[in-house]
Design an enzyme around this catalytic site. Sequence first.
Site, PDB file in Angstrom:
ATOM      1  CE1 TYR A  33       0.186   1.886   4.315  1.00 33.72           C
ATOM      2  CE2 TYR A  33       1.046  -0.357   4.429  1.00 33.72           C
ATOM      3  CZ  TYR A  33       0.914   0.910   4.978  1.00 33.72           C
ATOM      4  OH  TYR A  33       1.514   1.204   6.181  1.00 33.72           O
ATOM      5  NE  ARG A  52       6.895   4.176   0.479  1.00 34.94           N
ATOM      6  CZ  ARG A  52       6.614   4.962   1.512  1.00 34.94           C
ATOM      7  NH1 ARG A  52       7.538   5.223   2.417  1.00 34.94           N
ATOM      8  NH2 ARG A  52       5.418   5.504   1.635  1.00 34.94           N
ATOM      9  CE  LYS A 145       3.194   3.048   3.198  1.00 38.30           C
ATOM     10  NZ  LYS A 145       3.716   3.306   4.554  1.00 38.30           N
ATOM     11  CD  GLU A 177      10.235   1.622  10.392  1.00 40.29           C
ATOM     12  OE1 GLU A 177      10.275   2.585   9.608  1.00 40.29           O
ATOM     13  OE2 GLU A 177      10.146   0.449  10.005  1.00 40.29           O
ATOM     14  CG  LEU A 202       8.484   2.282   4.589  1.00 40.23           C
ATOM     15  CD1 LEU A 202       8.247   1.041   3.743  1.00 40.23           C
ATOM     16  CD2 LEU A 202       7.168   2.940   4.961  1.00 40.23           C
TER      17      LEU A 202
END
Length: 282
Positions: A33, A52, A145, A177, A202
């Site tokens: 996504y 990405r 992702k 993160e 990411l």
Amino acid sequence: MRRTVYINGSFVPEDEAKVSVFDRGFLFADGVYEVTAVLDGRLVDFDSHVDRLNRSLTGLGMTMDLNYAALLDLHRRLVSRNGLREGVVYLQVTRGEADRDFHYPVGVAQTLVMFTQEKHFSTETVKGLSVISVPDLRWQRRDIKTVQLLAASMAKMAAKEAGKDDAWLVEDGHVTEGTSSNAYIVTNDGTIVTRNLSTSILPGTTRAAVLRLATEQQLKIDERPFTLQEAQQAAEAFITSATAFVTPVVEIDGMAVADGRPGQIVGRLREIYIEESRKTAV
């Protein structure tokens, strides 16, 4: 007003948007996504999101059926149909519908879903976030992702139950993160520290833009892992994401960061990022 949703070639009212129970996104989290911010009815960092998206699909052995121009057109049409001035467009691509089998199906049409969410980035009060630390339980390809977000949801719920805003994920003593963001600290000499890119985090589109803007402001950047203790003793801390832009962190595991108020560097970076986004959105 009901939202208009895009699904597999059609724009439909949100209550008519349906996906098969045999979709591999539902059965296996076999999909990826993107979330693209919208400012003034235009798309922020769109090129980076498409790049990405294609990297994530490649990581799962998929390709995108639509090219850049088609994706841009769909995003713009969806924003227009929903009258969205400020918020996000969510896009999800799954491998498609097939009988349940762990092997990838062959010759199956992808499922593509897009919808909008209203959010007021530029006018919301930025008070600073309080975060807790939790173990990073995610898989080892966090650079993709994917829609498998249960570990992040568990971490967010742990923060909520503790009366805090969010969580920072920790592995081998170092912050990886946030639950849905990249994490940063600012040292006492003004250096911005954030974890280097790898399969552990990411590659944030907002991260890339903010680091570029920080470099243009002649701020020092050190891409390396940092510990929770370093973060608690930092001059400032913050996160970046497509839905938070640049947001300060003022408390970590009950300990105030500096004086417990948003710092000057993060405040300036937020201003610059929003200003630049308004200029470059498409």
